[in-house]
Design a protein around this motif. Structure first.
Motif, PDB file in Angstrom:
ATOM      1  N   THR A 243       0.816  -1.222   0.000  1.00 12.34           N
ATOM      2  CA  THR A 243       0.000   0.000   0.000  1.00 12.34           C
ATOM      3  C   THR A 243       0.847   1.268   0.000  1.00 12.34           C
ATOM      4  OG1 THR A 243      -0.020   0.215   2.414  1.00 12.34           O
ATOM      5  CG2 THR A 243      -1.693  -1.226   1.431  1.00 12.34           C
ATOM      6  N   GLY A 244       2.118   1.130   0.322  1.00 16.87           N
ATOM      7  CA  GLY A 244       2.973   2.321   0.383  1.00 16.87           C
ATOM      8  C   GLY A 244       2.998   2.947   1.767  1.00 16.87           C
ATOM      9  N   GLN A 245       2.229   2.390   2.681  1.00 24.30           N
ATOM     10  CA  GLN A 245       2.223   2.910   4.056  1.00 24.30           C
ATOM     11  C   GLN A 245       3.642   2.884   4.644  1.00 24.30           C
ATOM     12  OE1 GLN A 245      -0.278   0.666   6.816  1.00 24.30           O
ATOM     13  NE2 GLN A 245       0.940   1.409   8.535  1.00 24.30           N
ATOM     14  N   GLY A 246       4.028   3.986   5.253  1.00 19.91           N
ATOM     15  CA  GLY A 246       5.299   4.018   5.976  1.00 19.91           C
ATOM     16  C   GLY A 246       6.546   4.236   5.131  1.00 19.91           C
ATOM     17  N   ILE A 247       6.379   4.261   3.812  1.00 14.97           N
ATOM     18  CA  ILE A 247       7.564   4.420   2.954  1.00 14.97           C
ATOM     19  C   ILE A 247       8.245   5.762   3.222  1.00 14.97           C
ATOM     20  CG2 ILE A 247       8.395   4.619   0.565  1.00 14.97           C
ATOM     21  CD1 ILE A 247       7.569   1.816   1.091  1.00 14.97           C
ATOM     22  N   ASP A 248       7.412   6.807   3.315  1.00 18.19           N
ATOM     23  CA  ASP A 248       7.953   8.131   3.608  1.00 18.19           C
ATOM     24  C   ASP A 248       8.633   8.156   4.978  1.00 18.19           C
ATOM     25  OD1 ASP A 248       7.585   9.756   1.414  1.00 18.19           O
ATOM     26  OD2 ASP A 248       6.711  11.351   2.675  1.00 18.19           O
ATOM     27  N   ASP A 249       8.005   7.486   5.949  1.00 18.22           N
ATOM     28  CA  ASP A 249       8.597   7.424   7.297  1.00 18.22           C
ATOM     29  C   ASP A 249       9.969   6.756   7.245  1.00 18.22           C
ATOM     30  OD1 ASP A 249       6.222   8.474   8.173  1.00 18.22           O
ATOM     31  OD2 ASP A 249       5.367   6.527   8.733  1.00 18.22           O
ATOM     32  N   LEU A 250      10.058   5.713   6.427  1.00 19.33           N
ATOM     33  CA  LEU A 250      11.332   4.994   6.323  1.00 19.33           C
ATOM     34  C   LEU A 250      12.418   5.907   5.751  1.00 19.33           C
ATOM     35  CD1 LEU A 250      13.051   2.452   6.488  1.00 19.33           C
ATOM     36  CD2 LEU A 250      12.111   1.721   4.297  1.00 19.33           C
ATOM     37  N   LEU A 251      12.072   6.629   4.698  1.00 17.87           N
ATOM     38  CA  LEU A 251      13.053   7.533   4.087  1.00 17.87           C
ATOM     39  C   LEU A 251      13.441   8.648   5.059  1.00 17.87           C
ATOM     40  CD1 LEU A 251      11.473   7.630   0.525  1.00 17.87           C
ATOM     41  CD2 LEU A 251      13.634   6.571   1.180  1.00 17.87           C
ATOM     42  N   ASN A 252      12.444   9.143   5.790  1.00 16.43           N
ATOM     43  CA  ASN A 252      12.762  10.172   6.787  1.00 16.43           C
ATOM     44  C   ASN A 252      13.670   9.613   7.871  1.00 16.43           C
ATOM     45  OD1 ASN A 252      11.307  12.218   5.549  1.00 16.43           O
ATOM     46  ND2 ASN A 252       9.393  11.669   6.594  1.00 16.43           N
ATOM     47  N   ALA A 253      13.377   8.377   8.296  1.00 14.80           N
ATOM     48  CA  ALA A 253      14.198   7.749   9.337  1.00 14.80           C
ATOM     49  C   ALA A 253      15.652   7.648   8.871  1.00 14.80           C
ATOM     50  CB  ALA A 253      13.657   6.363   9.682  1.00 14.80           C
ATOM     51  N   ILE A 254      15.832   7.318   7.597  1.00 11.17           N
ATOM     52  CA  ILE A 254      17.182   7.199   7.037  1.00 11.17           C
ATOM     53  C   ILE A 254      17.894   8.556   7.090  1.00 11.17           C
ATOM     54  CG2 ILE A 254      18.471   6.851   4.880  1.00 11.17           C
ATOM     55  CD1 ILE A 254      16.334   4.638   4.235  1.00 11.17           C
ATOM     56  N   LEU A 255      17.170   9.588   6.700  1.00  8.33           N
ATOM     57  CA  LEU A 255      17.798  10.918   6.691  1.00  8.33           C
ATOM     58  C   LEU A 255      18.081  11.417   8.103  1.00  8.33           C
ATOM     59  CD1 LEU A 255      15.988  12.642   3.692  1.00  8.33           C
ATOM     60  CD2 LEU A 255      18.227  11.535   3.778  1.00  8.33           C
ATOM     61  N   ILE A 256      17.196  11.077   9.039  1.00  6.36           N
ATOM     62  CA  ILE A 256      17.438  11.453  10.440  1.00  6.36           C
ATOM     63  C   ILE A 256      18.704  10.765  10.946  1.00  6.36           C
ATOM     64  CG2 ILE A 256      16.603  11.106  12.811  1.00  6.36           C
ATOM     65  CD1 ILE A 256      13.746  11.543  11.681  1.00  6.36           C
ATOM     66  N   GLU A 257      18.781   9.459  10.652  1.00  7.26           N
ATOM     67  CA  GLU A 257      19.958   8.685  11.051  1.00  7.26           C
ATOM     68  C   GLU A 257      21.228   9.318  10.472  1.00  7.26           C
ATOM     69  OE1 GLU A 257      19.001   5.770  12.905  1.00  7.26           O
ATOM     70  OE2 GLU A 257      21.048   6.197  13.532  1.00  7.26           O
ATOM     71  N   ALA A 258      21.145   9.663   9.198  1.00  9.63           N
ATOM     72  CA  ALA A 258      22.303  10.241   8.502  1.00  9.63           C
ATOM     73  C   ALA A 258      22.708  11.556   9.160  1.00  9.63           C
ATOM     74  CB  ALA A 258      21.974  10.461   7.027  1.00  9.63           C
ATOM     75  N   GLU A 259      21.711  12.350   9.470  1.00 13.11           N
ATOM     76  CA  GLU A 259      21.988  13.669  10.012  1.00 13.11           C
ATOM     77  C   GLU A 259      22.513  13.606  11.438  1.00 13.11           C
ATOM     78  OE1 GLU A 259      19.483  17.590   9.157  1.00 13.11           O
ATOM     79  OE2 GLU A 259      20.437  16.246   7.743  1.00 13.11           O
ATOM     80  N   ILE A 260      21.837  12.783  12.267  1.00 13.75           N
ATOM     81  CA  ILE A 260      22.148  12.786  13.688  1.00 13.75           C
ATOM     82  C   ILE A 260      23.367  11.948  14.035  1.00 13.75           C
ATOM     83  CG2 ILE A 260      21.272  12.098  15.965  1.00 13.75           C
ATOM     84  CD1 ILE A 260      18.580  13.072  15.137  1.00 13.75           C
ATOM     85  N   ASN A 261      23.454  10.761  13.448  1.00  9.89           N
ATOM     86  CA  ASN A 261      24.523   9.859  13.878  1.00  9.89           C
ATOM     87  C   ASN A 261      25.680   9.726  12.908  1.00  9.89           C
ATOM     88  OD1 ASN A 261      23.414   8.975  16.416  1.00  9.89           O
ATOM     89  ND2 ASN A 261      21.825   7.971  15.208  1.00  9.89           N
ATOM     90  N   LEU A 262      25.498  10.186  11.672  1.00 10.34           N
ATOM     91  CA  LEU A 262      26.523   9.869  10.675  1.00 10.34           C
ATOM     92  C   LEU A 262      27.115  11.071   9.952  1.00 10.34           C
ATOM     93  CD1 LEU A 262      24.677   6.805   9.122  1.00 10.34           C
ATOM     94  CD2 LEU A 262      26.754   6.707  10.485  1.00 10.34           C
ATOM     95  N   ALA A 263      26.706  12.261  10.362  1.00  5.86           N
ATOM     96  CA  ALA A 263      27.125  13.451   9.603  1.00  5.86           C
ATOM     97  C   ALA A 263      28.634  13.492   9.346  1.00  5.86           C
ATOM     98  CB  ALA A 263      26.673  14.710  10.326  1.00  5.86           C
ATOM     99  N   ASP A 264      29.430  13.093  10.338  1.00  2.00           N
ATOM    100  CA  ASP A 264      30.876  13.155  10.168  1.00  2.00           C
ATOM    101  C   ASP A 264      31.403  12.105   9.190  1.00  2.00           C
ATOM    102  OD1 ASP A 264      30.955  15.215  11.909  1.00  2.00           O
ATOM    103  OD2 ASP A 264      31.550  14.010  13.652  1.00  2.00           O
ATOM    104  N   ASP A 265      30.694  10.975   9.116  1.00  3.38           N
ATOM    105  CA  ASP A 265      31.152   9.898   8.234  1.00  3.38           C
ATOM    106  C   ASP A 265      30.729  10.121   6.788  1.00  3.38           C
ATOM    107  OD1 ASP A 265      32.154   8.569  10.438  1.00  3.38           O
ATOM    108  OD2 ASP A 265      30.250   7.564  10.829  1.00  3.38           O
ATOM    109  N   LEU A 266      29.613  10.794   6.620  1.00  2.81           N
ATOM    110  CA  LEU A 266      29.055  10.916   5.278  1.00  2.81           C
ATOM    111  C   LEU A 266      29.709  12.060   4.516  1.00  2.81           C
ATOM    112  CD1 LEU A 266      25.293  10.225   6.042  1.00  2.81           C
ATOM    113  CD2 LEU A 266      27.057   8.664   5.230  1.00  2.81           C
TER     114      LEU A 266
END
Ligand code: GTP
Ligand code: MG
Length: 390
Positions: A243-266
């Protein structure tokens, strides 16, 4: 190579040479001076009595040193030139839990509609752009690229999952709420942890009538995957690839992870010669060797001389994830290239180099090293040149 001697063994295991010689005499009925060689098995036996394990440390060969030097120098990046790069996300989980379907859905809603029909699924790696709101204006749309790698969940593909985890920043562990945690779910979590990558959990198939999200969550908690309200820091997202439910949440979760925990590595320097990792490669009758590589630093260009494992050549053609010809590929980009002289192994590092002769030299050293590694499996015991007590 230096053999083990009474003296070196005595130092390694902390036994006086005189005492050691007596012990050796008893063991082998031979007389030993301080410089007499001791065979490895005997040495190991005596060491074990002292609760010491002897390990073989082989001296590095000229080829190994050459490769090491080359890799160290080629991987040197100028920290001043680093710029943000997209996160590389691997989708992992048990067979049939919906990894590919989730990725399909992500691509369909994030790749321009016109392009979707034309996608040639030559590689299982994709770049996707996710649009987010500008937190300051709340309206202007910011586009954030994410690179996805798909992995198979079948138990036969353990290596591929381990490899996937090694080249990524974030592992999305997909668990179908219909099945719950299964063997390859646990294995995927173990690979992600071993590779020290951030984990996001996607509980998928939540649309299915027999989905049991609570049970699935409990099983995940048992694997010590805990959300923040339980003292952990793992993001959980409920999804349906149907149904596509949660797909946007998943992408947001990825970007949050990238921003909060990985900014120095990325971060990567896009303005240097490329290097990265081969994801898969095979031989074709018309195009020769085709290799999917992930560019990790620098920019790979058409015509570049590349070394990949024990193979080299010039990049003759380059395709992106949509099957379109491109001329260059920057950090975190998966591309399909042709032009290598032989088929590299998945996981082989690749480097763009200045000179064909350099590529040839390192390729040859690698070939020799690989050949010797397979021989050494049978002769390792004879190769002892150093002792160390562990
Ligand atoms: P492997 O690559 O073989 O490990 O499988 P996979 O994890 O990629 O699963 P895949 O996407 O191929 O989906 C397996 C089956 O589950 C397909 O029949 C999908 O249609 C179905 N499926 C995937 N996601 C969902 C979902 O969210 N809801 C429902 N109801 N079915 C789903
Ligand atoms: Mg799949």
């Amino acid at each position: 190579t230096l053999p083990i001697t009474v003296r070196s063994l005595s130092e390694a295991i902390g036994m006086k040479t005189g005492e050691l010689s007596k012990r050796l005499l008893k063991e082998t009925s031979q007389l030993y001076g301080n410089n007499s060689p001791v065979d490895f098995e005997t040495a190991a036996l005596i060491a074990v009595e002292k609760n010491i394990e002897l390990i073989v440390k082989r001296q590095k060969t000229a080829e190994e040193l050459l490769i090491e030097d080359f890799e160290r120098l080629t991987r040197e990046v100028d920290s001043e030139k680093l710029r943000p790069r997209p996160p590389v996300v691997t989708i992992m989980g048990h067979v049939d839990h919906g990894k590919t379907s989730l990725l399909d859905k992500i691509r369909r809603s994030n790749v321009a509609a016109g392009e979707v029909g034309g996608i040639t699924q030559v590689i299982r790696a994709w770049s996707v752009t996710h649009k987010i709101e500008d937190p300051e204006t709340g309206e202007k749309v910011i586009e954030r690229p994410i690179t996805f790698l798909d992995t198979p969940g079948h138990e036969a593909f353990t290596k591929m999952r381990a490899r996937g985890a090694n080249v990524t920043d974030i592992a999305v562990i997909v668990v179908a709420a219909t099945d719950g945690v299964m063997p390859q779910t646990e294995e995927a979590v173990a690979h992600a942890r071993a590779a020290d990558v951030r984990i996001i959990v996607a509980i998928n198939k939540v649309d299915a009538p027999n989905a049991n999200v609570d049970r699935t969550r409990r099983q995940l908690y048992n694997l010590e995957l805990l959300p923040d309200d339980m003292g952990g820091d793992i993001q959980f997202v409920e999804t349906s690839a149907l149904t596509g439910q949660g797909i946007d949440d998943l992408l947001n979760a990825i970007l949050i992870e990238a921003e909060i925990n990985l900014a120095d590595d990325l971060q990567a320097d896009p303005d240097r010669p490329a290097f990265g990792t081969c994801l898969e490669a095979y031989m074709t009758s018309d195009e020769g060797v085709m290799a999917t590589v992930l560019v990790q630093q620098g920019t790979l260009k058409l015509g570049d001389i590349v070394l990949c494992g024990a193979n080299f050549g010039r990049v003759r053609s380059m395709q992106n994830d949509l099957g379109l010809s491109i001329e260059e590929a920057g950090p975190s980009t998966p591309v399909l290239i042709t032009g290598l002289g032989g088929v590299p192994n998945a996981d082989d590092p690749f480097y763009a180099v200045d000179e064909l002769t350099t590529a040839a030299k390192i390729a040859e050293a690698r070939e020799k090293k690989d050949r010797e590694a397979s021989l050494n499996r049978f002769t390792a015991v004879k190769d002892i040149d150093m002792l160390s007590a562990a």
